[in-house]
Scaffold this motif. Sequence first.
Motif, short mmCIF file in Angstrom:
data_model
loop_
_atom_site.label_atom_id
_atom_site.label_comp_id
_atom_site.label_asym_id
_atom_site.label_seq_id
_atom_site.Cartn_x
_atom_site.Cartn_y
_atom_site.Cartn_z
N ASN A 362 0.83 -1.21 0.00
CA ASN A 362 0.00 0.00 0.00
C ASN A 362 0.86 1.26 0.00
O ASN A 362 0.54 2.25 -0.67
CB ASN A 362 -0.93 0.00 1.22
CG ASN A 362 -2.01 -1.05 1.11
OD1 ASN A 362 -2.42 -1.44 0.02
ND2 ASN A 362 -2.49 -1.55 2.25
N ARG A 365 2.25 1.85 -3.49
CA ARG A 365 1.21 2.30 -4.42
C ARG A 365 0.79 3.74 -4.15
O ARG A 365 0.47 4.49 -5.07
CB ARG A 365 0.01 1.36 -4.34
CG ARG A 365 0.31 -0.01 -4.93
CD ARG A 365 -0.86 -0.97 -4.80
NE ARG A 365 -0.52 -2.29 -5.37
CZ ARG A 365 -1.31 -3.34 -5.33
NH1 ARG A 365 -2.49 -3.26 -4.73
NH2 ARG A 365 -0.92 -4.49 -5.88
N PRO A 370 0.01 3.52 -8.71
CA PRO A 370 -0.45 2.14 -8.87
C PRO A 370 0.21 1.39 -10.02
O PRO A 370 0.14 0.16 -10.07
CB PRO A 370 -1.95 2.30 -9.11
CG PRO A 370 -2.11 3.68 -9.67
CD PRO A 370 -1.05 4.50 -9.02
N GLU A 385 6.96 -5.71 -7.99
CA GLU A 385 6.43 -5.19 -6.73
C GLU A 385 6.86 -6.09 -5.56
O GLU A 385 7.29 -5.61 -4.51
CB GLU A 385 4.91 -5.11 -6.79
CG GLU A 385 4.26 -4.51 -5.55
CD GLU A 385 2.76 -4.43 -5.71
OE1 GLU A 385 2.23 -3.31 -5.90
OE2 GLU A 385 2.10 -5.50 -5.63
#
Length: 409
Positions: A362, A365, A370, A385
């Motif tokens: 989170n 992002r 994103p 990621e």
Amino acid sequence: MSTVQEVVSLPPIQIPVRAPVTRNVAVDAYRGFVMLLMMAEVLRFAQVSKAFPTSWFWHILAFNQTHSPWAGCSLHDLIQPSFSFLVGVALPYSIASRIAKGSTFWKLFGHAVWRAFLLVALGIFLRSMHQTQTYFTMEDTLTQIGFGYPFLFLLGFRPSRWAWISLGAILTGYWLAWALYPVAPSNFDWQSVGVSAAWNAQHNFTGFAAHWNKNYNLATACDQWFLNLFPQKTPFVYNSGGYSTLSFIPTLGTMILGLIAGRWLRESAPEIPIKKFLVAGVVGIAAGLFFHFTHICPVVKPIWTPSWTLFSGGACFLLLAAFCWVIEIKQRKGWAFPLVVIGMNSIAAYCIAHFMGDFLVNTFRIHLGPHFFEFLGTGLQPLMEGAAVLFTYWLVLLWMYRRKLFLKI
């Protein structure tokens, strides 16, 4: 008359003192490798493989980062047995260290019981993180180790033959208990225990091996009584993966194999008992496969069958031999430093993987956008990621390592 006294100087008495055993870097590296496999779940190879359905490379990686649905073994399936095995390996060193500091048996045993309680409590706590109430299940790695640890500790104070006798009694008795439990009737509704018709046809066994079928076995029956003694959102009927509380019994067998390996290591130091490890590894794997293919006892990790204990224990012996050969015998230690950083703080690594994963995803992002990790294409986005998350895990552990902050129970 004067008395003449002759003083004879005697040589000092030489008291043989065994040199302290230095820390085995290979064991730390092996433990770090195991924890790295667990933390590396964030790389999401299975999701990447779906984006490249014709790639055998990603298919192999995905397979080895996924648990086998029932019978069989992948690299990922060896995480829990390796972690349990290494608990046994470390025990002789831990006992010797604490005795050298003046601890008594009862003080050590009290610590072992307290440690077991903390492991069980931590396991339940971590599995409850995304639940609406305490999630009382007892099949996770920490809880399983905790249940068996006091018994393992007691064996650590007994002669080596006790470990072998206990191992044989545990595996034979557990196998017999399952073999005597009745198999499911021919008209049994498998969907009532979460097993689809397709899954049943593909993975469940027939004949004598049917005693080890998913969610109709001794362990499931025990959990349907035991787990319902605790508060549950709904009454416990089955575990979706087939896992069970009773698996701590054969898991103790895996820890006993580790105890045997740890004694071999400590007693032969500074030499490495590589031949013993290799023989034990080959025999364990061969025995597990023999019982599997003769249908005496299938190799099934979710229910930790006795043949799985032998098979996975053999694999653990071979992995330990490989790390010892490269690091301790060939003295090639530099490459293992990233693994040692993880292995010397395994409990912290275990908790970090549970606590920090979603937070880091989170955070990336929010602050990077994103689509930041799509720079190599959307198919590799989960890998990129995940690699950033995994590297952050390791940086936290490196920070702790350099400051000698080691989380121990």
